[in-house]
Scaffold this active site. Structure first.
Site, mmCIF file in Angstrom:
data_model
loop_
_atom_site.group_PDB
_atom_site.id
_atom_site.type_symbol
_atom_site.label_atom_id
_atom_site.label_comp_id
_atom_site.label_asym_id
_atom_site.label_seq_id
_atom_site.Cartn_x
_atom_site.Cartn_y
_atom_site.Cartn_z
ATOM 1 N N LYS A 39 0.884 -1.050 0.058
ATOM 2 C CA LYS A 39 -0.031 0.042 -0.160
ATOM 3 C C LYS A 39 0.948 1.187 -0.007
ATOM 4 O O LYS A 39 1.531 1.359 0.801
ATOM 5 C CB LYS A 39 -0.952 0.122 1.305
ATOM 6 N N ASP A 141 -13.158 4.108 13.250
ATOM 7 C CA ASP A 141 -13.923 4.387 12.065
ATOM 8 C C ASP A 141 -14.802 3.208 11.678
ATOM 9 O O ASP A 141 -14.411 2.679 10.622
ATOM 10 C CB ASP A 141 -13.363 5.132 10.786
#
Length: 171
Positions: A39, A141
């Site tokens: 990533k 989240d």
């Protein structure tokens, strides 16, 4: 893409084709490491984020890696340079969690899934959260994109670099 990056030991890591793109970065194959992906952030992490990523790599455990796409290595543009990305386990054979709990999408993606598989997936999701919490970390989240689920109702948490991490005496 054949961009050259380096891990913390200074070993060169070559990126393969792009697999996905999100708000924070892109995910690439790692041809030399078929069980992993890279990533890369669109914007280089600031000092606090880089410290957090290093703490995540240093604090990984078998338990975290079994339940989440937990970072296993940092990537930099030059040997010893600041982190520009991560190496993560590649998750294959899993689908977005919301495809299991929506009746119409469940029929399309999980045609054999019934009530027992929904309960098993829910229990496995709770177990994954518990493992993260046992390590002192927090998923801040929580939404329908926080996890992936397999046909066997196994769950993997994703986007772990967004978690609140406890490392040593700090958060």
């Amino acid at each position: 893409m054949t961009r050259r990056l380096f891990d913390r030991a200074g070993v060169e890591v070559r990126l393969g084709p792009e697999l996905a793109q999100g708000g924070e970065g892109t995910v690439h194959e790692l041809a030399a490491y078929p069980g992993f992906v890279a990533k890369l952030y669109h914007v280089a992490p600031d000092a606090d984020k880089a410290k957090k990523l290093a703490a995540m790599v240093a604090g990984r455990t078998m338990s975290l890696c079994a339940h989440a796409a937990w970072p296993v290595e940092l990537l930099a543009a030059e040997r010893g340079g600041p982190a520009l990305g991560l190496v993560l386990p590649r998750i294959v054979g899993y689908h977005d969690l919301h495809l299991l709990y929506g009746p119409r999408s469940r029929l399309a993606t999980f045609p054999l899934a019934g009530w027992p598989q929904l309960v098993r997936a829910a229990a496995n999701l709770a177990r994954a959260f518990a493992v993260v919490h046992e390590h002192g970390h927090v998923l801040g989240d929580v939404n329908d994109k926080v996890a992936l689920v397999s046909d066997q109702a196994l769950v993997k948490l994703i986007d772990c670099d967004g978690f609140q991490i406890r490392h040593g005496q700090g958060v």
